[in-house]
Scaffold this active site. Structure first.
Site, PDB file in Angstrom:
ATOM      1  N   THR A   9     126.103   9.870 -64.367  1.00 49.65           N
ATOM      2  CA  THR A   9     125.616  10.783 -65.386  1.00 49.65           C
ATOM      3  C   THR A   9     126.526  11.872 -66.111  1.00 49.65           C
ATOM      4  OG1 THR A   9     123.654  12.324 -65.980  1.00 49.65           O
ATOM      5  CG2 THR A   9     124.775  12.633 -63.944  1.00 49.65           C
ATOM      6  N   ASN A  11     124.840  14.223 -67.677  1.00 51.21           N
ATOM      7  CA  ASN A  11     123.718  14.999 -67.967  1.00 51.21           C
ATOM      8  C   ASN A  11     123.916  16.656 -67.126  1.00 51.21           C
ATOM      9  OD1 ASN A  11     121.164  16.629 -67.763  1.00 51.21           O
ATOM     10  ND2 ASN A  11     120.077  14.727 -68.731  1.00 51.21           N
ATOM     11  N   ALA A  12     124.195  17.464 -67.811  1.00 53.63           N
ATOM     12  CA  ALA A  12     124.464  18.662 -67.096  1.00 53.63           C
ATOM     13  C   ALA A  12     123.125  19.116 -66.204  1.00 53.63           C
ATOM     14  CB  ALA A  12     124.925  19.856 -67.881  1.00 53.63           C
ATOM     15  N   ASP A  70     117.076   6.528 -62.835  1.00 52.68           N
ATOM     16  CA  ASP A  70     116.360   6.762 -63.946  1.00 52.68           C
ATOM     17  C   ASP A  70     114.953   7.220 -63.553  1.00 52.68           C
ATOM     18  OD1 ASP A  70     116.188   6.205 -66.461  1.00 52.68           O
ATOM     19  OD2 ASP A  70     115.367   3.967 -66.251  1.00 52.68           O
ATOM     20  N   THR A  71     114.610   7.945 -64.499  1.00 53.46           N
ATOM     21  CA  THR A  71     113.098   8.541 -64.421  1.00 53.46           C
ATOM     22  C   THR A  71     112.239   8.343 -65.246  1.00 53.46           C
ATOM     23  OG1 THR A  71     114.259  10.699 -63.057  1.00 53.46           O
ATOM     24  CG2 THR A  71     112.235  11.008 -64.289  1.00 53.46           C
ATOM     25  N   PHE A 151     113.964  20.572 -68.497  1.00 48.48           N
ATOM     26  CA  PHE A 151     114.138  19.783 -69.725  1.00 48.48           C
ATOM     27  C   PHE A 151     113.250  18.621 -69.669  1.00 48.48           C
ATOM     28  CE2 PHE A 151     116.295  18.059 -66.077  1.00 48.48           C
ATOM     29  CZ  PHE A 151     116.564  16.674 -66.100  1.00 48.48           C
ATOM     30  N   GLY A 152     113.334  17.818 -70.792  1.00 45.47           N
ATOM     31  CA  GLY A 152     112.436  16.552 -71.065  1.00 45.47           C
ATOM     32  C   GLY A 152     110.983  17.259 -71.288  1.00 45.47           C
ATOM     33  N   LYS A 174     111.220  23.856 -58.863  1.00 43.67           N
ATOM     34  CA  LYS A 174     111.073  22.435 -59.313  1.00 43.67           C
ATOM     35  C   LYS A 174     112.303  21.527 -58.337  1.00 43.67           C
ATOM     36  CE  LYS A 174     112.281  19.460 -62.898  1.00 43.67           C
ATOM     37  NZ  LYS A 174     113.034  19.047 -64.053  1.00 43.67           N
ATOM     38  N   ARG A 180     112.761  13.970 -58.891  1.00 43.45           N
ATOM     39  CA  ARG A 180     114.105  13.765 -58.709  1.00 43.45           C
ATOM     40  C   ARG A 180     114.692  14.240 -57.141  1.00 43.45           C
ATOM     41  NH1 ARG A 180     116.165  15.440 -62.864  1.00 43.45           N
ATOM     42  NH2 ARG A 180     116.204  13.313 -63.891  1.00 43.45           N
TER      43      ARG A 180
END
Length: 195
Positions: A9, A11-12, A70-71, A151-152, A174, A180
């Site tokens: 990834t 993605n930070a 993958d989420t 995020f998301g 979280k 995750r």
């Protein structure tokens, strides 16, 4: 010696989450660290398939132990949608969180069943062997965005047993309860058992 693992990834947010969970027991590398700037395909129609596609791509091309995830957000009233298409739900190139959330809220207008779950699948390739780990968090979709962290879909998802959204709970909480986190904890447990 610490085990080196590449997380497929750039993605930070994801990297930070996973790094916090793994702690210092593993040297975590990202795609930049191995000079991978490729756009790795995510063309499978399941989360498991996409996670494996990404991990296999890195393992085959760079020959390093790695894992990918993958989420998907699976909404009961929408027959599991957006699911594997969560990042690209609103169309376009994807990863437009605002557009994705707006579309989801629009599609749920007037719907009383707001049950949903976040599901993450982590695919690990270690010395050529493949392993899968799954993490699930049940909850519900609220009617308006709340919170500023994460995020998301975090601002519209309230996990079970909580009244705040993921975006209101903050990263620390979280990271303890997320989908995750649950998948990565299983990954950690496995890695510890084989050291």
């Amino acid at each position: 010696m610490k085990r080196k693992l590449v997380f497929a990834t750039n993605n930070a947010h994801k990297l930070g989450e996973v790094s916090a969970i793994l702690g210092n027991q593993i040297e975590l590398l990202n795609l930049k660290d191995i000079n991978c700037n490729d756009d790795i395909p995510e063309t499978a129609d399941t989360l498991e398939g996409n996670a494996l596609l990404k991990a296999r791509y890195i393992y085959d091309k760079f020959g390093v132990d790695c894992f990918a995830d993958d989420t998907g957000l699976e909404v009961e009233a929408l027959n599991g949608a957006p699911g594997v298409y969560s990042a690209r739900y609103a169309g376009g190139d994807g990863h437009d969180s605002e557009a994705n959330m707006n579309k989801l809220l629009e599609n749920l207008q007037g719907e009383t069943n707001r049950n949903a779950r976040f599901r993450t699948v982590v695919a690990l390739i270690l010395e050529g062997k493949e392993y899968l780990f799954e993490g699930i968090v049940n909850g519900k979709i609220i009617e308006a965005k709340r919170g500023t962290t994460g995020f998301g879909y975090d601002p519209i998802f309230v996990p079970e047993e909580y009244t705040e959204t993921f975006a209101e709970l903050g990263e620390e909480v979280k990271n303890q309860i997320s989908h995750r986190s649950r998948a990565v904890h299983k990954l950690c447990k496995f890695l510890n058992s084989i050291q």
